[in-house]
Design an enzyme around this catalytic site. Structure first.
Site, PDB file in Angstrom:
ATOM      1  N   GLY A 130       1.825   1.327  -2.262  1.00  0.00           N
ATOM      2  CA  GLY A 130       1.598   1.343  -0.789  1.00  0.00           C
ATOM      3  C   GLY A 130       0.343   1.833  -0.299  1.00  0.00           C
ATOM      4  O   GLY A 130       0.026   2.978  -0.740  1.00  0.00           O
ATOM      5  N   ARG A 183       2.017   3.266   8.095  1.00  0.00           N
ATOM      6  CA  ARG A 183       1.220   3.430   6.983  1.00  0.00           C
ATOM      7  C   ARG A 183      -0.297   3.163   7.449  1.00  0.00           C
ATOM      8  O   ARG A 183      -1.102   3.261   6.831  1.00  0.00           O
ATOM      9  CB  ARG A 183       1.306   2.321   5.902  1.00  0.00           C
ATOM     10  N   ARG A 210      20.344   4.639  27.575  1.00  0.00           N
ATOM     11  CA  ARG A 210      20.704   3.877  26.278  1.00  0.00           C
ATOM     12  C   ARG A 210      20.480   4.852  25.005  1.00  0.00           C
ATOM     13  O   ARG A 210      19.933   5.839  25.037  1.00  0.00           O
ATOM     14  CB  ARG A 210      19.397   2.952  25.892  1.00  0.00           C
ATOM     15  N   ASP A 240       5.349   9.050   2.421  1.00  0.00           N
ATOM     16  CA  ASP A 240       6.749   9.515   2.264  1.00  0.00           C
ATOM     17  C   ASP A 240       6.893  11.272   1.789  1.00  0.00           C
ATOM     18  O   ASP A 240       8.101  11.714   1.826  1.00  0.00           O
ATOM     19  CB  ASP A 240       7.748   8.848   1.248  1.00  0.00           C
ATOM     20  N   GLY A 249       1.196   7.138  -5.830  1.00  0.00           N
ATOM     21  CA  GLY A 249       2.375   8.009  -5.510  1.00  0.00           C
ATOM     22  C   GLY A 249       3.029   7.895  -7.021  1.00  0.00           C
ATOM     23  O   GLY A 249       2.412   7.853  -8.012  1.00  0.00           O
ATOM     24  N   ARG A 273      11.943   6.252   1.603  1.00  0.00           N
ATOM     25  CA  ARG A 273      12.921   5.507   0.511  1.00  0.00           C
ATOM     26  C   ARG A 273      14.027   6.403  -0.087  1.00  0.00           C
ATOM     27  O   ARG A 273      15.236   6.136   0.185  1.00  0.00           O
ATOM     28  CB  ARG A 273      12.186   4.995  -0.686  1.00  0.00           C
TER      29      ARG A 273
HETATM   30  O1  F6P Z   1       6.412   4.441  -0.832  1.00  0.00           O
HETATM   31  C1  F6P Z   1       5.884   4.147   0.601  1.00  0.00           C
HETATM   32  C2  F6P Z   1       6.630   3.041   1.290  1.00  0.00           C
HETATM   33  O2  F6P Z   1       6.097   3.113   2.701  1.00  0.00           O
HETATM   34  C3  F6P Z   1       8.239   3.386   1.332  1.00  0.00           C
HETATM   35  O3  F6P Z   1       8.575   4.269   2.470  1.00  0.00           O
HETATM   36  C4  F6P Z   1       8.731   2.042   1.696  1.00  0.00           C
HETATM   37  O4  F6P Z   1      10.032   1.950   1.454  1.00  0.00           O
HETATM   38  C5  F6P Z   1       7.752   1.113   0.760  1.00  0.00           C
HETATM   39  O5  F6P Z   1       6.424   1.781   0.789  1.00  0.00           O
HETATM   40  C6  F6P Z   1       7.164  -0.024   1.377  1.00  0.00           C
HETATM   41  O6  F6P Z   1       6.428  -0.945   0.654  1.00  0.00           O
HETATM   42  P1  F6P Z   1       5.857  -2.410   0.848  1.00  0.00           P
HETATM   43  O7  F6P Z   1       4.608  -2.253   1.352  1.00  0.00           O
HETATM   44  O8  F6P Z   1       6.249  -2.987  -0.291  1.00  0.00           O
HETATM   45  O9  F6P Z   1       6.900  -2.999   1.830  1.00  0.00           O
END
Ligand code: F6P
Length: 366
Positions: A13, A293, A182, A147, A122, A191
């Site tokens: 990612g 991200r 709310r 993460d 990662g 993750r």
């Molecule tokens: O590992 C980084 C991360 O952002 C995780 O937190 C998340 O589960 C995953 O990548 C999501 O990846 P994708 O871009 O495949 O949806």
């Protein structure tokens, strides 16, 4: 053998700071008289060059990396389904099979006269880098992930930017939650480790934070919400990591594609529905997901990325291989890739930020 030409790739990612790492590597390598190329989309530029108009390798010079330090994403592209050790290939039976293409990859490095690799990624990417180092390639890894779940480094780049943005979002949700009385549930990435949820939740003064490290009891969270209501605080903010799960239950999965890890997501909606049912309070759910991200890296992440990139080149110049550069304040150290892969850095339940959260009265679903 003297280094003349190095390759850089970005895998898994994306994370804010990737371009800053690339720039630092290229400038530091150029000073040493080395040529740099970027492999497109993880290792795909070498494994399927015919798919790319430029043959899968991007020439990297001080000119091509000018003005990219502050840019999110990666100019090289990335993928989380191009693992050369278990590459998905469509068989004649119509099924995908995972095959080991690492020898082919090493041949491609040799054919393209690539003397070394700086692999930015990662856990998965650094595991691949370690395997390639074991097969004789000169490799240095750079730890990336929003993460922050990589072991042996105090921080990965991208994490600070994700926490900064998540905190900004929680701040914004406070005012609307209070206005409407709310519950606001905010799902963030994370993750296996709840660093983003914990840090943004404490900084953003959430009322409850649910982490992968602590299976939650939703009735405890509902009690926290009700106790706030009883004390005249008629709204609540609940931050949930995507990898959180109830006691005795499992993580919530959206799906799984060939060659990829399971896609997590949906736990925020589960938590929101359960809280609404238990408390009778109107509830809204916001999933921050990939927003965490994207965008530009914070000053902290830019500096860390530049330091990592420069340190990776210094390591190669010193003849070091099979290592990851790691933040070990006040310096950047080298740790063997073999000590990094497959080791998850979860939130220690007695760490100071957890204790701080508990002292502030934040509920952790327990
Ligand atoms: O590992 C980084 C991360 O952002 C995780 O937190 C998340 O589960 C995953 O990548 C999501 O990846 P994708 O871009 O495949 O949806």
């Amino acid at each position: 053998m003297k280094i003349k030409r190095i390759a850089i790739n970005t895998g898994g990612g994306d994370a804010p700071g990737l371009n800053a790492v690339i720039r630092a590597i290229v400038l530091a390598a150029t000073q040493r008289g080395w040529e740099c190329v970027g492999i497109r989309d993880g290792y795909n530029g070498l494994l399927m060059p015919e798919h790319y108009p430029d043959g899968g390798l991007m020439p990297l010079t001080p000119d091509t990396v000018r003005g990219i330090t502050h840019l999110g994403g990666t100019i090289l592209g990335t993928t989380n389904r191009g693992n050369p050790l278990s590459y998905p290939v469509l068989g004649e039976d119509g099924q995908y099979h995972e095959i080991d293409r690492s020898d082919e990859l090493l041949d491609a490095f040799a054919d393209n006269k690539l003397d070394a690799l700086v692999a930015i990624g990662g856990d998965g990417s650094l595991g691949i880098a370690g395997a390639l180092a074991n097969k004789g390639l000169r490799v240095v890894g750079v730890p990336k992930t929003i993460d922050n779940d990589l072991d042996k480094t105090v921080a990965t780049f991208g994490f600070n930017s994700a926490v900064y943005f998540a905190t900004e979002c929680i701040d914004r949700l406070h005012t609307t939650a209070a206005s409407h009385q709310r519950i606001m549930v905010v799902e963030v990435m994370g993750r296996y480790a709840g660093w983003i949820a914990l840090n943004s939740g404490v900084a953003g003064t959430a009322d409850a934070i649910l982490l992968p490290e602590i299976p939650y009891d939703i009735t405890k969270v509902a009690e926290k919400v009700q106790s706030r209501t009883a004390h005249g605080r008629d709204f609540s903010i609940v931050v949930v990591a995507e990898g959180a799960r109830p006691i005795g239950g499992d993580v919530t999965i959206i799906g799984k594609a060939v060659g990829q890890a399971e896609r997590l997501g949906g736990v925020g909606h589960k938590v929101g529905a359960a809280l609404e049912a238990l408390t009778g309070k109107e509830t809204r759910v916001v999933v921050l997901g990939h927003l965490l991200r994207g965008g530009k890296p914070t000053a902290y992440d830019r500096l860390l990325s530049l330091r990592f990139g420069a340190a990776a080149v210094r390591a190669l110049a010193e003849g070091v291989t099979g290592i990851m550069v790691a933040l070990d304040p006040p310096t950047v150290n080298y740790v063997p890739l073999a000590e990094v892969a497959g080791r998850m850095k979860q939130v220690p339940l007695d760490c100071d930020t957890m204790l701080t959260g508990r002292d502030l009265g934040i509920n952790f679903g327990d």
